[in-house]
Scaffold this active site. Sequence first.
Site, PDB file in Angstrom:
ATOM      1  N   GLY A  12     -29.100  16.024  32.113  1.00 51.71           N
ATOM      2  CA  GLY A  12     -29.664  17.238  32.681  1.00 51.71           C
ATOM      3  C   GLY A  12     -30.095  18.207  31.607  1.00 51.71           C
ATOM      4  N   THR A 142     -24.913  20.470  27.190  1.00 50.57           N
ATOM      5  CA  THR A 142     -24.627  20.387  28.620  1.00 50.57           C
ATOM      6  C   THR A 142     -24.210  21.750  29.133  1.00 50.57           C
ATOM      7  OG1 THR A 142     -23.182  19.475  30.342  1.00 50.57           O
ATOM      8  CG2 THR A 142     -22.278  19.539  28.116  1.00 50.57           C
ATOM      9  N   ASP A 144     -22.521  22.066  31.641  1.00 57.11           N
ATOM     10  CA  ASP A 144     -21.182  21.861  32.202  1.00 57.11           C
ATOM     11  C   ASP A 144     -20.074  22.237  31.222  1.00 57.11           C
ATOM     12  OD1 ASP A 144     -22.070  20.890  34.688  1.00 57.11           O
ATOM     13  OD2 ASP A 144     -22.405  18.914  33.831  1.00 57.11           O
ATOM     14  N   ARG A 192     -19.172  19.160  38.494  1.00 58.73           N
ATOM     15  CA  ARG A 192     -18.571  18.061  39.246  1.00 58.73           C
ATOM     16  C   ARG A 192     -17.049  18.066  39.121  1.00 58.73           C
ATOM     17  NH1 ARG A 192     -20.687  13.529  41.170  1.00 58.73           N
ATOM     18  NH2 ARG A 192     -22.666  14.068  40.159  1.00 58.73           N
ATOM     19  N   GLU A 247     -19.701  22.918  43.096  1.00 56.12           N
ATOM     20  CA  GLU A 247     -20.204  21.836  43.948  1.00 56.12           C
ATOM     21  C   GLU A 247     -19.204  20.690  44.052  1.00 56.12           C
ATOM     22  OE1 GLU A 247     -23.712  20.289  42.062  1.00 56.12           O
ATOM     23  OE2 GLU A 247     -22.610  19.581  40.296  1.00 56.12           O
ATOM     24  N   GLN A 303     -29.961  27.283  37.334  1.00 52.29           N
ATOM     25  CA  GLN A 303     -28.909  27.529  36.345  1.00 52.29           C
ATOM     26  C   GLN A 303     -29.277  27.007  34.963  1.00 52.29           C
ATOM     27  OE1 GLN A 303     -24.931  26.464  38.612  1.00 52.29           O
ATOM     28  NE2 GLN A 303     -26.692  25.462  39.513  1.00 52.29           N
TER      29      GLN A 303
END
Length: 412
Positions: A12, A142, A144, A192, A247, A303
């Site tokens: 991503g 990332t 994340d 995740r 999410e 985002q």
Amino acid sequence: MKGNVIVGQSGGPTAAINSSLAGVYCTARERGAKKVYGMLHGIQGLMEGKYVDLSDFIRSDLDVELLRRTPAAFLGSCRYKLPEIHENQEVYEKIFDILEELDIECFIYIGGNDSMDTIKKLYDYSMVTGRGHTNFLGVPKTIDNDLALTDHTPGYGSAAKYIGTSVKEIIRDGHSLRYEHGLVTIVEIMGRNAGWLTGAAALAKGEDCEGPDLIYLPELVFDVDKFVAKVRKLLEKKYSVVVAVSEGIKTADGKYVCELGSNVDFVDAFGHKQLTGTANYLASLIAGEIGCKTRAVELSTLQRAASHSASRVDILEASQVGGAAVKAGDEGDSGKMVVMLRLSDDPYQCTTEVKDVHKIANDERLVPREWVNKEGTYVTDEFITYVRPLIQGDVSPVMVDGIPRHLYRPID
């Protein structure tokens, strides 16, 4: 540097990934690389012989600055999982044939967990077969923020800044109108298994904003009944409630909350389920159980694409790690990833090192339990102290006719 450099982007994209690409390009040229190639759509495109000479697109200092301010993956990305070496050596032979043909001294891959798996496997193949003279380096990327051994990952700071800003604006909007039975807004944020992004919603809190009322991270079990009860109690005291949820939140039986409302069937090459619909499910549940007005807001790709809200610290560090990877490869390192090492919070100082990619690939760094309150409904001050330095400063877009200008590459 005697040979050439090739760089790819994977996974991503982020608002800072192209700043890392700019760092790779500039440092490679400074160190004497004859050519700096870019893989089109990562390792998957390289195997199809798709690559470009970056000097065809980066012709001036202005192009470098435009690239740093361009969101998404300039070269194109992919989510391709290399097979295990013993399963399919032909794939590796094809890749190494191309690397030898292009005289690649340094192979650099910008990405997250799955991308570091690619670096690990390519390095291992070179060691097992003794083939080639290429050094393999990973550049962390990332939103994340879940890579092991690094204090944080470039891309996270800009995403956190956007999330904090957006949640603050959503809170202001919720105060504008009063509804008879109140308003509950559920904001769904990417993540995740790791809640670094969702926790960033707390950045909205300040002297001029009370911040979100509840924050739920995927590291902790999500209890649907307790959630409804908590919202009901909040509505007795205020007419607008804002909740930030990851999410990836799961119930005690390990089921994603988004699966409670619909089936999640799509699985990518790495076995990851596509997660979406958590906010919609919870908003519908609250509307049915309480009878108030609800809204579901899914920040989704905004985002990671909001370069207009990028953190200056993030953009500078992204370029720094790209350059550090080239330097490490030029000095003989291979099978490594550049990591960020925080020296202090106030004043904020950070430097880079390289670490063995085998200790990073396929691992996930989660938010520490002590950085979440006892109830599991909010992050602590320690979390805020950690993230706040990463969102500092702005990067002004190059504006043309009132709209940001990006570095353009024709769609392949």
